[in-house]
Design an enzyme around this catalytic site. Structure first.
Site, short mmCIF file in Angstrom:
data_model
loop_
_atom_site.label_atom_id
_atom_site.label_comp_id
_atom_site.label_asym_id
_atom_site.label_seq_id
_atom_site.Cartn_x
_atom_site.Cartn_y
_atom_site.Cartn_z
N ASP A 57 0.72 -1.12 0.06
CA ASP A 57 -0.08 -0.18 -0.05
C ASP A 57 0.89 1.41 -0.08
OD1 ASP A 57 0.69 -0.83 2.56
OD2 ASP A 57 -0.56 0.72 3.40
N GLU A 58 0.27 2.24 -0.62
CA GLU A 58 0.69 3.76 -0.50
C GLU A 58 2.29 3.78 -0.77
OE1 GLU A 58 -1.96 5.50 3.10
OE2 GLU A 58 -0.40 4.16 3.60
#
Ligand code: TNX
Length: 527
Positions: free
Chosen positions: A337-338
């Protein structure tokens, strides 16, 4: 004038009335099984209007002799002993009957109950719990606990009668994956805290504990081939506290404790972003060859592994190999993620290679929905948290979806503007909002056939200790457990909130610091 006999009779009946009144005030006698507060709500309940009484002589009989069954029987005995003060001997039997006793049986269970379902028969004479395998018995025991008065959860002996309403419950879950995540990286939580978290999951028939073991602020699992990960990378946390980590022995203790509660642990190593703790521990993992500083803030998206260096993949292979040997469950979570500091053209081949590493070590890949832009391998599961397009892309590539919407299922979101801890970037999530959604209808294009289940993550940027953890988890967790277990057709907030209100006494008896939401009609629990 009344004669002496009449006066005596009068006094005696007066005493009786007072006694009955006292009894009914302090010890409500249950007689309607369908009126009991059971969370998650069972598939079917038939009430027969009488009650079974636990006595000092009540024993727990195991039908089908095996170490696992004895252990489950002992688990039930250990739950019931402190408050009742009774002995609850656990013993195998071939007999079908023994008045006043509890039977845990794997014999001739209904196949439609599946792997985790159970049938609970309570008569005036016996309690019989039947399932196809030990998992189902373990789940059914949680129902027995909830059918007893809340004071059964108290740690010391109570002087009272222990009655259970009679009837038949048939029960099994909708989803096979019903989980919660604990971020032990932002703030570290020790072995005993994690065990208490596991106890909470077990009470509500949840079956997965996802541990977020690494992030920018801390690396929390000992990796013997890269010891500085924990020696240095585990030495702090958000706010600059001492942090901590699990030795492999301690981690194994957690996995074993989870297993005894029929809960699978999913370990996560988040990459290529969220990796500052590793980048600070080993200079060679950075593209410029220089170790970063440890990080104790709460920003995201600034760190990345050097995806072009071979040593990065040697490192990941070592980590995944060691983690796989500590992991009896099927999944390793690779985060993903991210990764805002990783270029897309680097991210995609990186995630592709990491999937191969996980598969080579005999495990299935789980990753946040961001991984959908890579070439997903067979048997991958994407964890939907915010991006509908990613979820649809993952489905189109043949992946399964784990449902964890930040706006509904994030345990780190504040309940409302006034509650003191938590974040609100996704939403304020009051107890009703946390409950009122259907995983099968949440993401357009993602239906039942694509979904393995739901998970509620607890990120810990703002959560520093058990008291705060409990405040965020309760009373939302039972709702997530019910969303994962009970068909949405059987769920309704107005009915649920009454059952939840009755659980408040149980939270209190277990010493849980819960948020006393004004939306819930608490029974005898609100201060
Ligand atoms: C987003 S959800 C994150 C985490 C944060 C969380 C805080 C996700 C996959 N990433 O890094 O801790 O928000 O709510």
């Amino acid at each position: 004038m009344l004669n002496k006999k009449q006066i005596n009779h009068f006094i005696a009946s007066g005493i009786m009335v007072v006694l009955v009144m006292l009894l009914s005030c302090t010890e409500k006698i249950p007689s309607d099984l369908s009126d009991e507060s059971i969370i998650p709500k069972p598939v079917s309940i038939i009430s027969t209007g009488d009650y079974f009484t636990l006595k000092a002589s009540t024993d727990i009989y195991i039908q089908g002799e095996s170490a696992k069954l004895i252990q489950i029987g002992q688990y039930l005995a250990d739950r019931l002993k402190p408050a009742t003060g009774f002995a609850f001997n656990v013993k195998p039997t071939k007999k079908d009957f023994g008045r006043g006793n509890i039977f845990l049986s794997l014999q001739s269970a209904d196949p439609t109950l599946g792997d985790e379902g159970y049938e609970l028969l309570i008569s005036k004479k016996i309690i019989r719990l039947t399932a196809n395998n030990p998992t189902g018995l373990f789940r059914g025991i949680q129902t027995i606990r909830q059918l007893l008065p809340a004071s059964i959860e108290l740690p010391s002996k109570q002087e009272r009668v222990w009655k259970v309403a009679t009837g038949i419950i048939k029960d099994y879950p909708v989803f096979s994956y019903r989980g919660a995540m604990l971020d032990v990286s932002r703030h570290f939580f020790g072995v005993n805290d994690v065990k208490r978290f596991i106890d909470f999951l077990a009470c509500y028939k949840m079956n997965v504990l996802h541990l977020h073991l690494s992030d920018d602020q801390g690396w929390r699992i000992e990796i013997k081939s890269w010891p500085n990960l924990t020696a240095h990378g585990g030495s702090t946390q958000v706010g600059g506290g001492a942090g901590g980590f699990y030795t492999q022995d301690q981690y194994t203790e957690i996995v074993q404790y989870a297993k005894e509660h029929y809960i699978t642990v999913v370990p996560e190593i988040d990459m290529p972003g969220h990796t500052n703790a590793a980048l600070a521990s080993y200079a060679e993992l950075n593209c410029n060859g220089k170790a970063t500083e440890l990080y104790t803030g709460t920003e995201v998206g600034f760190s990345t592994f050097c995806t072009g260096k071979e040593v990065t993949y040697k490192f990941i292979d070592d980590v995944v190999r060691e983690l796989a040997t500590l992991t009896p469950g099927p999944y390793i979570h690779i985060g993903g993620d991210e990764s805002h500091s990783t270029k897309k053209e680097d991210y995609i081949p990186f995630i592709n290679r990491v999937q191969d590493i996980v598969i080579a070590h005999g495990k299935q890949v789980l990753g946040w929905d961001d991984i959908a832009i890579s070439a997903l391998k067979p048997n991958v599961t994407a964890q939907y948290w915010a991006n509908v397009e990613n979820a649809n892309t993952a489905v189109a590539k043949g992946a399964k979806i784990l449902i964890s919407p930040a706006t509904k299922a994030y345990l780190d979101m504040q309940y409302d503007k006034t509650t003191p801890i938590g974040l609100h970037w996704a939403a304020y999530i009051e107890v009703d909002s946390a409950y009122k959604w259907d995983p099968q209808k949440l993401v357009p294009g993602v239906g039942k056939e694509n979904i393995i289940g739901i998970e509620a993550p607890l990120w810990t940027e703002t959560i520093t200790n058990m008291d705060q953890m409990e405040f965020m988890v309760f009373p939302r967790l039972p709702g997530y457990a019910e969303i994962g277990w009970t068909a949405s057709l059987l769920r309704d907030w107005d009915e649920y909130k009454v059952r939840l209100g009755k659980q408040g006494e149980r939270f209190k008896a277990m010493g849980i610091n819960f948020y006393p939401s004004g939306l819930v009609p608490w029974v005898g629990a609100k201060e």
